[in-house]
Design an enzyme around this catalytic site. Structure first.
Site, PDB file in Angstrom:
ATOM      1  CB  VAL A  37      29.840  41.064  40.368  1.00  0.00           C
ATOM      2  CG1 VAL A  37      29.680  40.483  41.762  1.00  0.00           C
ATOM      3  CG2 VAL A  37      28.951  42.291  40.179  1.00  0.00           C
ATOM      4  CB  CYS A  38      32.586  37.613  41.692  1.00  0.00           C
ATOM      5  SG  CYS A  38      33.174  36.105  42.463  1.00  0.00           S
ATOM      6  CB  THR A  39      35.392  35.213  38.422  1.00  0.00           C
ATOM      7  OG1 THR A  39      34.057  34.713  38.316  1.00  0.00           O
ATOM      8  CG2 THR A  39      36.081  34.578  39.622  1.00  0.00           C
ATOM      9  N   GLY A  40      33.849  38.178  37.233  1.00  0.00           N
ATOM     10  CA  GLY A  40      33.520  38.967  36.041  1.00  0.00           C
ATOM     11  C   GLY A  40      34.693  39.827  35.601  1.00  0.00           C
ATOM     12  CB  THR A  68      38.809  39.375  40.689  1.00  0.00           C
ATOM     13  OG1 THR A  68      37.860  38.354  40.364  1.00  0.00           O
ATOM     14  CG2 THR A  68      40.153  38.713  41.034  1.00  0.00           C
TER      15      THR A  68
END
Lengths: 332, 332
Positions: free
Chosen positions: B113-116, B133
């Site tokens: 998720v996102c910057t993961g 991202t």
């Protein structure tokens, strides 16, 4: 950054949590206010519970808590009251309701998320006010608290210093509105973009609601009419057709509907047709003209008008939003 | 309920958390999988951290953790790797990256998720894969990890057993897609309606991205051209007009753009015009024809085509989604 209300210091956001609280009801607003701080806002957040101990949410995830409710002091700019699946039990928890009242008394604004509206209503804070809650519970809110004027289609409703929101993710929409009120549209827009959510959604919460159940009746004549509508929503269901089917007068049909269904025959037929169209749009690939024909709307234009009137979006937008996540084939 | 993959038992969802994790990256997916259990799903969720202790998220909220990463055993159906604002530091945390690799090796599917996505990339799991991202970081992801094929506009991207999602709330979209894959569209639709979110959003994540900064250049001739476009996007910015303004040949203008801006002159002008239109739609009430004229698109139809091509939505839908939360007047 000075707020639109002329404040320069920090704004205090207090979130009241309890065992069984719905996780996203709590974390959606927290993420909005925290994100606003990246764009010039000055929110200070705290989670309070009855005893100050961590709480286990309805999803099983445990949330840390900053303070016990009666040890928290000072003015609050936003009190957030989330909901939970066991709202039915929560509204009988006198200690919790006392905390709601005490915190509300210190708050400039009180905001409920989802079934948190039941806590505000049980605490007497919604009497005489307009309010909303999760679409699954709007009817129940009105039945239990007749002094509340329920708005079933709203994503959120503000009435004086109290704001209530629709189900779960609507807590994000509500919090964005409070940020816009405090710091203006540019800050709220930055938060929306940071969280990758819209500032304002297309349509109201009715488009998220599940099918209504067929009404119960013990009148055989009405039962025959209702069954015929359910069996083939696209057939002829004018008042005279219904009267012929039930072997009673058109006037009697109308009276039975009003007494037992609570809607006029025409409104009821439109509702069933809309639900049939929703099911076809969600489940299949039929062109809009075919959907309109099969569900008795006749033309795509009539179908479109009914969708916009009741759901706030066009049939095409509805289909795009709900048919699939768009990933089934890609993922398998 | 049997899954589409023919499984009948529980499906295990493991969420890897760490200090500074973004709260909604974690709780969005958890809420989706928990909600699916109300509609026939059988997900069992656990939060793991490096040492098994609770973690303080980037918003300050503390999350309870079930197990230390190296004490968790058994196969995982979905590994969720959320992001955090300090992803830059996290990608240097070798212990964390080891946990990502070990948990991934036990997982049927890994989802960031996102910057993961940076954690997956740093762990080598995105090499040769398509991925996305948060819109703010797509460029950086491609620069740091050239073996990753970045898709900047996607809400989520699946490539083999790895799924990456756009910023924050896109973790909800991604999780809905996994639920649809596991239990079908009807269960996923019930979850979407329960959470009051769409199954599929209108348009991609580009519509959430903020303005791009004007390109830097030390060439005076190019600087004059760029300044003229920025000062009045609606003016004549054909190649020949640019060449006259810079007192160089059209061919030289094109070469300067490609070398220093990375776009052709026409693409650059369209981008600036689109951003100017976005700003007018967000901030004002001008009719679309006036917006089209002032930003150099000429006609509302050209404006519409550019919006649909680049943002996936019409100018009207864009304005409705981002101008205001719709509550400013109601709330004040």
């Amino acid at each position: 950054m000075t707020t639109r209300q002329g404040r320069t210091g920090s704004l205090h956001v207090t979130v009241l949590v309890f065992p069984g609280v719905r996780l996203l009801d709590v974390t959606g607003p927290i993420e909005v206010f925290t994100s606003a701080n990246e764009f010039g806002g000055h929110y200070v957040l705290s989670l309070v519970s009855a005893d100050g101990g961590e709480v286990t949410t309805a999803s099983g995830t445990r949330l840390g808590v900053d303070t016990a409710a009666d040890e928290a002091h000072g003015p609050i700019d936003v009190l957030v009251v989330p909901g939970g699946p066991a709202w039915d039990r929560l509204v009988k928890d006198d200690e919790l309701l006392d905390h709601v009242r005490t915190l509300h008394a210190r708050s400039r604004r009180t905001a409920s998320v989802c079934t948190g509206a039941f806590l505000l209503a049980a605490a007497g804070l919604l009497d005489g006010r307009r309010a909303t809650t999760h679409w699954r519970n709007t009817r129940e809110l009105g039945l239990r608290y007749p002094a509340v004027q329920v708005e079933p289609d709203a994503i959120f409703v503000q009435d004086g210093t109290v704001v209530t929101s629709a189900g779960v993710s609507a807590g994000i929409d509500l919090s964005l509105a409070l940020v816009e009120e405090d710091y203006g549209g540019e800050v709220a827009r930055s938060v929306a973009k940071d969280l990758v959510v819209f500032m304002q959604r297309p349509g109201g919460q009715s488009q998220f609601s599940a099918r209504t159940r067929p009404p119960h009746t013990r009148r055989d004549s009405l039962r025959r009419v209702l069954d015929a509508v359910a069996a083939d929503p696209g057939a002829d269901h004018t008042l005279s057709a219904m009267a012929r089917r039930a072997s009673i007068s058109p006037r009697h049909v109308t009276r039975l509907f009003c007494d037992e269904v609570g809607l006029t025959p025409a409104r009821y037929v439109e509702q069933v047709r809309l639900e049939a169209a929703v099911a076809l749009l969600e489940g299949g690939d039929d062109p809009l003209a075919a959907v309109a024909r099969r569900t008795g709307f006749g033309s795509p234009e009539s179908l479109r008008r009914a969708f916009v009137r009741h759901l706030g979006v066009t049939p095409g937008a509805y289909r795009a939003g709900f048919r699939t996540t768009g990933a089934v084939h890609a993922l398998s």
